[in-house]
Design an enzyme around this catalytic site. Sequence first.
Site, short mmCIF file in Angstrom:
data_model
loop_
_atom_site.label_atom_id
_atom_site.label_comp_id
_atom_site.label_asym_id
_atom_site.label_seq_id
_atom_site.Cartn_x
_atom_site.Cartn_y
_atom_site.Cartn_z
CG ASN A 13 48.10 41.29 39.89
OD1 ASN A 13 47.87 40.65 38.98
ND2 ASN A 13 47.24 41.24 40.66
CE LYS A 16 44.90 44.43 40.26
NZ LYS A 16 45.12 45.68 41.00
CD GLU A 39 52.91 52.02 52.97
OE1 GLU A 39 52.03 51.74 53.97
OE2 GLU A 39 53.84 52.89 53.24
CG ASP A 68 42.64 49.36 44.52
OD1 ASP A 68 43.87 48.85 44.85
OD2 ASP A 68 41.98 49.41 45.58
CB SER A 69 40.32 45.06 41.46
OG SER A 69 41.59 44.70 41.27
CG PHE A 147 44.93 37.19 38.62
CD1 PHE A 147 43.96 37.44 37.32
CD2 PHE A 147 44.88 38.17 39.49
CE1 PHE A 147 43.55 38.78 37.58
CE2 PHE A 147 44.19 39.46 39.71
CZ PHE A 147 43.56 39.88 38.43
CE1 TYR A 149 40.90 35.83 48.32
CE2 TYR A 149 41.47 38.03 46.88
CZ TYR A 149 41.41 37.20 48.10
OH TYR A 149 42.29 37.65 49.18
CG ASP A 150 40.22 34.73 38.52
OD1 ASP A 150 39.24 35.67 38.93
OD2 ASP A 150 40.95 34.97 37.42
P1 IMP Z 1 44.74 45.27 44.41
O1 IMP Z 1 43.83 45.91 43.44
O2 IMP Z 1 46.23 45.55 43.81
O3 IMP Z 1 44.59 46.06 45.71
O4 IMP Z 1 44.81 43.96 44.48
C1 IMP Z 1 43.56 43.39 44.15
C2 IMP Z 1 43.35 41.94 44.71
O5 IMP Z 1 41.93 41.42 44.64
C3 IMP Z 1 44.14 40.98 43.79
O6 IMP Z 1 45.33 40.71 44.50
C4 IMP Z 1 43.43 39.89 43.92
O7 IMP Z 1 43.61 38.95 44.92
C5 IMP Z 1 41.89 40.29 43.92
N1 IMP Z 1 41.58 40.36 42.54
C6 IMP Z 1 41.20 41.62 41.82
N2 IMP Z 1 40.79 41.29 40.58
C7 IMP Z 1 40.71 39.81 40.51
C8 IMP Z 1 40.19 39.07 39.46
O8 IMP Z 1 39.95 39.62 38.10
N3 IMP Z 1 40.28 37.64 39.66
C9 IMP Z 1 40.72 37.33 41.14
N4 IMP Z 1 41.20 38.15 42.02
C10 IMP Z 1 41.14 39.49 41.77
#
Ligand code: IMP
Length: 198
Positions: A13, A16, A39, A68-69, A147, A149-150
């Site tokens: 990403n 990130k 996955e 993971d976020s 990026f 949902y910011d």
């Molecule tokens: P994952 O951690 O790869 O499952 O993806 C986390 C998803 O949460 C990202 O693709 C974003 O859509 C969203 N996300 C996580 N952190 C942020 C952030 O700092 N800003 C905006 N969206 C976020």
Amino acid sequence: MPDRPRLVIASGNAGKLREYRDLLSGAGVELVAFDSEVEEVGESYSENARLKAEAALARSGLPSLGDDSGLEVEALHGFPGIKSARLGPTQEERTAELLRRLEGVPRPWEARFVCVIALAMPGRDTRFFEGECRGEVVPEWRGEAGFGYDPIFLVPGTGKTFGEMPPEEKRKYSHRAAAARALLESGALSELVPRLRR
Ligand code: IMP
């Protein structure tokens, strides 16, 4: 600096990665991006962060950080949470889908961003660091920065969405910055530096 120890950031990403380059710039390590492409089958942020970090460690042999976020909306009982990256094929569609589910729900749409960092190192148990940022989802797209949902995440007291903040302002409030701070304050990375130099 070629002799700095390397730390893998297990993510593909770009948003990130940009943030980790900034947040860990003073940590004395060289960051290497590697998408472990696991996955996300875990049922929690920590499980998914662990999967990413440990897969990267297994492939590279290097200390690895998994992130993971997600965004949790209170009125939707924490949705999309760990599914935040999978609400649709593009971010525009993911944002639109979230706003569609909020149609008719009375505002404010209180929400929080959560970030869990897993640090996997050779011969050590994986460690976890967490951060959150509370705020509000707004129905209109505001700003082009950041990026995910910011642009629809309003930070209380600032009048701005993350999409309207330059990186140095987002890092004052962000869940990822808080998790990175916990990581830095734990001393885990400074302990990693001499291990790698041995
Ligand atoms: P994952 O951690 O790869 O499952 O993806 C986390 C998803 O949460 C990202 O693709 C974003 O859509 C969203 N996300 C996580 N952190 C942020 C952030 O700092 N800003 C905006 N969206 C976020």
